[in-house]
Design an enzyme around this catalytic site. Structure first.
Site, PDB file in Angstrom:
ATOM      1  N   THR A 110       6.497  -6.588   2.232  1.00  0.00           N
ATOM      2  CA  THR A 110       7.670  -6.188   1.433  1.00  0.00           C
ATOM      3  C   THR A 110       8.955  -6.664   2.104  1.00  0.00           C
ATOM      4  O   THR A 110       9.882  -7.145   1.441  1.00  0.00           O
ATOM      5  CB  THR A 110       7.699  -4.644   1.306  1.00  0.00           C
ATOM      6  OG1 THR A 110       6.461  -4.223   0.759  1.00  0.00           O
ATOM      7  CG2 THR A 110       8.855  -4.172   0.442  1.00  0.00           C
TER       8      THR A 110
ATOM      9  N   ASP B 206       0.553   2.058   9.102  1.00  0.00           N
ATOM     10  CA  ASP B 206       0.165   1.225  10.246  1.00  0.00           C
ATOM     11  C   ASP B 206       1.200   1.239  11.375  1.00  0.00           C
ATOM     12  O   ASP B 206       0.896   0.837  12.500  1.00  0.00           O
ATOM     13  CB  ASP B 206      -0.057  -0.230   9.805  1.00  0.00           C
ATOM     14  CG  ASP B 206      -1.239  -0.372   8.865  1.00  0.00           C
ATOM     15  OD1 ASP B 206      -1.999   0.596   8.728  1.00  0.00           O
ATOM     16  OD2 ASP B 206      -1.392  -1.455   8.263  1.00  0.00           O
TER      17      ASP B 206
ATOM     18  N   GLY C 201       6.166  -2.277   3.629  1.00  0.00           N
ATOM     19  CA  GLY C 201       5.750  -2.712   4.953  1.00  0.00           C
ATOM     20  C   GLY C 201       6.170  -4.140   5.253  1.00  0.00           C
ATOM     21  O   GLY C 201       7.170  -4.636   4.713  1.00  0.00           O
TER      22      GLY C 201
ATOM     23  N   GLU D 252      -9.859  -0.441  11.921  1.00  0.00           N
ATOM     24  CA  GLU D 252     -10.441  -1.328  10.899  1.00  0.00           C
ATOM     25  C   GLU D 252     -10.461  -2.785  11.381  1.00  0.00           C
ATOM     26  O   GLU D 252     -11.403  -3.529  11.146  1.00  0.00           O
ATOM     27  CB  GLU D 252      -9.514  -1.180   9.688  1.00  0.00           C
ATOM     28  CG  GLU D 252      -9.901  -1.810   8.426  1.00  0.00           C
ATOM     29  CD  GLU D 252      -8.730  -1.684   7.433  1.00  0.00           C
ATOM     30  OE1 GLU D 252      -7.654  -1.136   7.768  1.00  0.00           O
ATOM     31  OE2 GLU D 252      -8.907  -2.161   6.309  1.00  0.00           O
TER      32      GLU D 252
ATOM     33  N   GLY E 272       0.840  -1.204   0.000  1.00  0.00           N
ATOM     34  CA  GLY E 272       0.000   0.000   0.000  1.00  0.00           C
ATOM     35  C   GLY E 272       0.873   1.250   0.000  1.00  0.00           C
ATOM     36  O   GLY E 272       1.894   1.284   0.672  1.00  0.00           O
TER      37      GLY E 272
ATOM     38  N   THR F  21       4.904   2.462   6.267  1.00  0.00           N
ATOM     39  CA  THR F  21       3.494   2.077   6.415  1.00  0.00           C
ATOM     40  C   THR F  21       2.772   3.040   7.359  1.00  0.00           C
ATOM     41  O   THR F  21       3.337   3.458   8.369  1.00  0.00           O
ATOM     42  CB  THR F  21       3.270   0.633   6.922  1.00  0.00           C
ATOM     43  OG1 THR F  21       1.896   0.478   7.296  1.00  0.00           O
ATOM     44  CG2 THR F  21       4.111   0.263   8.125  1.00  0.00           C
TER      45      THR F  21
ATOM     46  N   MET G 297      -7.896   3.213   9.428  1.00  0.00           N
ATOM     47  CA  MET G 297      -7.190   2.068   8.845  1.00  0.00           C
ATOM     48  C   MET G 297      -6.257   1.403   9.863  1.00  0.00           C
ATOM     49  O   MET G 297      -5.746   2.057  10.771  1.00  0.00           O
ATOM     50  CB  MET G 297      -6.373   2.502   7.634  1.00  0.00           C
ATOM     51  CG  MET G 297      -7.177   2.497   6.355  1.00  0.00           C
ATOM     52  SD  MET G 297      -6.068   2.677   4.945  1.00  0.00           S
ATOM     53  CE  MET G 297      -7.205   2.351   3.622  1.00  0.00           C
ATOM     54  N   GLY G 298      -6.002   0.140   9.627  1.00  0.00           N
ATOM     55  CA  GLY G 298      -5.143  -0.636  10.532  1.00  0.00           C
ATOM     56  C   GLY G 298      -5.828  -1.950  10.818  1.00  0.00           C
ATOM     57  O   GLY G 298      -6.730  -2.013  11.649  1.00  0.00           O
TER      58      GLY G 298
ATOM     59  N   ARG H 203     -23.866   7.399  13.904  1.00  0.00           N
ATOM     60  CA  ARG H 203     -23.427   7.339  12.506  1.00  0.00           C
ATOM     61  C   ARG H 203     -22.026   6.733  12.421  1.00  0.00           C
ATOM     62  O   ARG H 203     -21.199   6.951  13.311  1.00  0.00           O
ATOM     63  CB  ARG H 203     -23.343   8.739  11.895  1.00  0.00           C
ATOM     64  CG  ARG H 203     -24.664   9.471  11.817  1.00  0.00           C
ATOM     65  CD  ARG H 203     -25.466   9.024  10.591  1.00  0.00           C
ATOM     66  NE  ARG H 203     -26.589   9.904  10.344  1.00  0.00           N
ATOM     67  CZ  ARG H 203     -27.798   9.771  10.888  1.00  0.00           C
ATOM     68  NH1 ARG H 203     -28.039   8.778  11.726  1.00  0.00           N
ATOM     69  NH2 ARG H 203     -28.758  10.621  10.599  1.00  0.00           N
TER      70      ARG H 203
END
Ligand code: F6P
Length: 361
Positions: free
Chosen positions: A118, A140, A115, A235, A13, A138, A182-183, A279
């Site tokens: 890789t 992350d 990351g 995530e 990513g 990354t 994200m994560g 929401r």
């Protein structure tokens, strides 16, 4: 005398800071070896380009004006490590082809920016005899052996901005807002941006939550007169029951219930239990877009320049790192199969608990 040939690829990513790192490494090489004594070969779209010999000769001017540019000028692709040694339908022996490209391009070394996946492949290629140096990228921040990866702090800034903006609308409407950050495996980005954005509840994969405790935290805020709540949810967050399951089983059950991540489910559960309007918000890939922050530009430049120094020293089979604020390197084989998770007693988790953030446990 033949020029020193340095291959560079970006894999997995993307994130802000890839170009700044490429630039740091290239400029570092030109300084250390002389512009006329080194040639940089850009490998397109990560390991895919190395497998298919998709390479371009770069000029020094290619590295100008890219410090602030988001994404990667080399392109990137996910080539899962698990499949690297598997011959698929196309009958391509990927490892053999990567070694062949290295040979055909007459590379003296290869820089791999990426990351965890890789780094696994970088280690594999290093074990196969190629001169490889990794650079930890990354959002992350989950690469073992480095305090920080480039891209992380920019993503923290973006996620914090998202939380700040959600905060004002949550307050106006007296709503509960569940923000997915994200994560998938590690919760660093959610933890940092959650604390920076003043989230009331932070849910990360490393600390499985109990929905009753999450609901209680929201209700307690309402009892104290605070009719809005902000949840920062990674995530990969999971509840305590899901934590008992293997990833595949967990994903299967979720899919059957109509969810991909826990976020929407948490939002429905809170609304049902409390009656408060709730929401879910998913900023998604926005967290990986745009220009790197000043912090990441500096880190990327330090990392890139260090990679050039390692080439000069002939020190291969390593990945650059920052430990206790100092730039250093770790052996690829030590990093390759590990993930840096948030520990339950991480200083920031303790800080969060000390100021009343609920981790839902
Ligand atoms: O590894 C970085 C990351 O952004 C993760 O946080 C996220 O789970 C994943 O990549 C998303 O991947 P993709 O861009 O392939 O959807």
């Amino acid at each position: 005398m033949a020029k020193l040939k340095v291959g560079i690829l970006t894999s997995g990513g993307d994130c802000p800071g890839l170009n700044a790192t490429i630039r740091g490494a290239a400029k570092g090489c030109y300084e250390l070896f002389g512009e006329d004594k080194v040639e940089i070969i850009g490998i397109q779209n990560g390991y895919h380009g190395l497998i298919h010999n998709d390479c371009i000769k770069m000029k020094p001017s290619d590295f100008s004006g890219i410090l602030t540019r988001g994404g990667t000028i080399l392109g990137t692709k996910r080539t899962p490590y698990k499949m690297m040694q598997v011959i698929e339908e196309d009958k391509v022996d990927k490892v053999k082809e990567m070694k062949q490209t290295y040979k055909e391009q007459k590379l003296d070394c290869l820089l791999t920016l990426g990351g965890n996946g890789t780094h696994k492949t970088a280690n594999l290629l290093s074990e196969e005899g190629l001169n490889v140096i990794g650079l930890p990228k990354t959002i992350d921040n989950d690469i073992w052996g480095t305090d920080v990866t480039f891209g992380f702090h920019t993503a923290v800034d973006i996620a914090t901005d998202v939380i700040d903006r959600i905060h004002t609308t949550a307050t106006s409407h007296s709503r509960v807002m569940v923000i997915e950050i994200m994560g998938n495996k590690a919760g660093w980005l959610t933890l940092f941006s959650g604390v920076a954005g003043g989230a009331d509840i932070v849910l990360i994969p490393e600390i499985p939550y109990d929905i009753k405790k999450v609901v209680k935290a929201v209700e307690e805020r309402a009892e104290a007169g605070k009719f809005f709540s902000i949840l920062a949810v990674a995530e990969g967050a999971m509840d305590k029951d899901e934590a008992e399951l293997k990833r595949k089983e967990r994903m299967k059950l979720r899919a059957e219930a109509g969810y991909t991540t826990a976020t929407n489910r948490i939002a429905s559960q809170i609304q049902l239990a409390t009656g408060f309007e709730t929401r879910a918000v998913v900023p998604g890939h926005m967290l990986r877009g745009g220009s790197p922050s000043a912090y990441d530009r500096v880190l990327a430049t330090k990392f890139g320049a260090r990679a050039a120094e390692l080439i000069k020293k002939g020190k291969f089979g390593y990945t650059v790192a920052q430990v206790d604020g100092k730039i250093t390197e770790n052996k690829l084989c030590d990093v390759a199969m590990k993930t840096k998770f948030v520990l339950p007693d991480d200083e920031l988790v303790i800080t969060g608990r000390n100021i009343g953030i609920s981790f839902g446990d």
